[in-house]
Design a protein around this motif. Structure first.
Motif, PDB file in Angstrom:
ATOM      1  N   SER A 138      31.788  38.725  48.751  1.00 39.37           N
ATOM      2  CA  SER A 138      31.642  37.346  48.294  1.00 39.37           C
ATOM      3  C   SER A 138      32.626  37.137  47.156  1.00 39.37           C
ATOM      4  CB  SER A 138      30.216  37.080  47.823  1.00 39.37           C
ATOM      5  OG  SER A 138      29.972  37.761  46.605  1.00 39.37           O
ATOM      6  N   SER A 139      33.021  35.910  46.924  1.00 36.34           N
ATOM      7  CA  SER A 139      33.960  35.643  45.835  1.00 36.34           C
ATOM      8  C   SER A 139      33.369  36.071  44.503  1.00 36.34           C
ATOM      9  CB  SER A 139      34.373  34.172  45.813  1.00 36.34           C
ATOM     10  OG  SER A 139      33.242  33.346  45.646  1.00 36.34           O
ATOM     11  N   THR A 140      32.054  35.974  44.371  1.00 33.13           N
ATOM     12  CA  THR A 140      31.400  36.425  43.135  1.00 33.13           C
ATOM     13  C   THR A 140      31.517  37.932  43.002  1.00 33.13           C
ATOM     14  OG1 THR A 140      29.839  34.592  43.231  1.00 33.13           O
ATOM     15  CG2 THR A 140      29.230  36.467  41.853  1.00 33.13           C
ATOM     16  N   ALA A 141      31.242  38.666  44.074  1.00 35.10           N
ATOM     17  CA  ALA A 141      31.343  40.126  44.035  1.00 35.10           C
ATOM     18  C   ALA A 141      32.771  40.568  43.745  1.00 35.10           C
ATOM     19  CB  ALA A 141      30.852  40.725  45.344  1.00 35.10           C
ATOM     20  N   ALA A 142      33.750  39.922  44.371  1.00 34.37           N
ATOM     21  CA  ALA A 142      35.154  40.273  44.148  1.00 34.37           C
ATOM     22  C   ALA A 142      35.564  39.992  42.707  1.00 34.37           C
ATOM     23  CB  ALA A 142      36.048  39.516  45.115  1.00 34.37           C
ATOM     24  N   ARG A 143      35.074  38.907  42.129  1.00 35.49           N
ATOM     25  CA  ARG A 143      35.411  38.582  40.736  1.00 35.49           C
ATOM     26  C   ARG A 143      34.810  39.585  39.766  1.00 35.49           C
ATOM     27  NH1 ARG A 143      34.413  33.094  42.188  1.00 35.49           N
ATOM     28  NH2 ARG A 143      32.348  33.268  41.279  1.00 35.49           N
ATOM     29  N   GLU A 144      33.702  40.190  40.127  1.00 37.53           N
ATOM     30  CA  GLU A 144      33.036  41.135  39.234  1.00 37.53           C
ATOM     31  C   GLU A 144      33.716  42.501  39.211  1.00 37.53           C
ATOM     32  OE1 GLU A 144      28.941  41.148  40.393  1.00 37.53           O
ATOM     33  OE2 GLU A 144      28.601  39.134  39.605  1.00 37.53           O
ATOM     34  N   MET A 195      44.084  46.678  43.249  1.00 38.97           N
ATOM     35  CA  MET A 195      43.097  47.665  43.672  1.00 38.97           C
ATOM     36  C   MET A 195      41.932  47.661  42.698  1.00 38.97           C
ATOM     37  SD  MET A 195      45.737  50.721  44.632  1.00 38.97           S
ATOM     38  CE  MET A 195      44.678  51.630  45.751  1.00 38.97           C
ATOM     39  N   ALA A 196      40.748  47.958  43.215  1.00 32.10           N
ATOM     40  CA  ALA A 196      39.555  48.040  42.376  1.00 32.10           C
ATOM     41  C   ALA A 196      38.631  49.107  42.950  1.00 32.10           C
ATOM     42  CB  ALA A 196      38.828  46.702  42.330  1.00 32.10           C
ATOM     43  N   GLN A 197      37.950  49.809  42.059  1.00 30.21           N
ATOM     44  CA  GLN A 197      36.986  50.806  42.510  1.00 30.21           C
ATOM     45  C   GLN A 197      35.640  50.143  42.732  1.00 30.21           C
ATOM     46  OE1 GLN A 197      36.806  54.372  40.202  1.00 30.21           O
ATOM     47  NE2 GLN A 197      35.179  55.238  41.434  1.00 30.21           N
ATOM     48  N   LEU A 198      35.053  50.401  43.906  1.00 29.49           N
ATOM     49  CA  LEU A 198      33.728  49.892  44.218  1.00 29.49           C
ATOM     50  C   LEU A 198      32.663  50.833  43.653  1.00 29.49           C
ATOM     51  CD1 LEU A 198      34.399  48.914  47.925  1.00 29.49           C
ATOM     52  CD2 LEU A 198      34.206  47.373  45.979  1.00 29.49           C
TER      53      LEU A 198
END
Length: 76
Positions: A7-13, A31-34
């Protein structure tokens, strides 16, 4: 590798990081670590676009290959 719909919210976080080699026109990936330890990759010009997710092992193999010059022929 697998495609994931964040979700755009999850990606922004997520804490996204671009390469220091990114050019001013924004032609770069981020890149981002989940939380799972997997690595999310997206096009920096389209932050709301698709996100590809790789395992840590896949990213380690890619970065190692890039450092070794395995992909130099693609940009020469």
């Amino acid at each position: 590798m697998y495609d994931v719909s964040l979700s755009s919210t999850a990606a922004r976080e997520l804490v996204w990081q671009k390469s220091r080699r990114s050019n001013p026109s924004g032609n770069c990936v981020e890149m981002a670590q989940l939380p799972t330890g997997d690595i999310a990759v997206r096009n920096s010009r389209y932050p709301q676009g698709p996100v590809l997710v790789y395992t840590r092992e896949e990213i380690e193999a890619f970065v190692g290959g890039a450092k070794d010059g395995d992909f130099d022929h693609l940009i020469a």
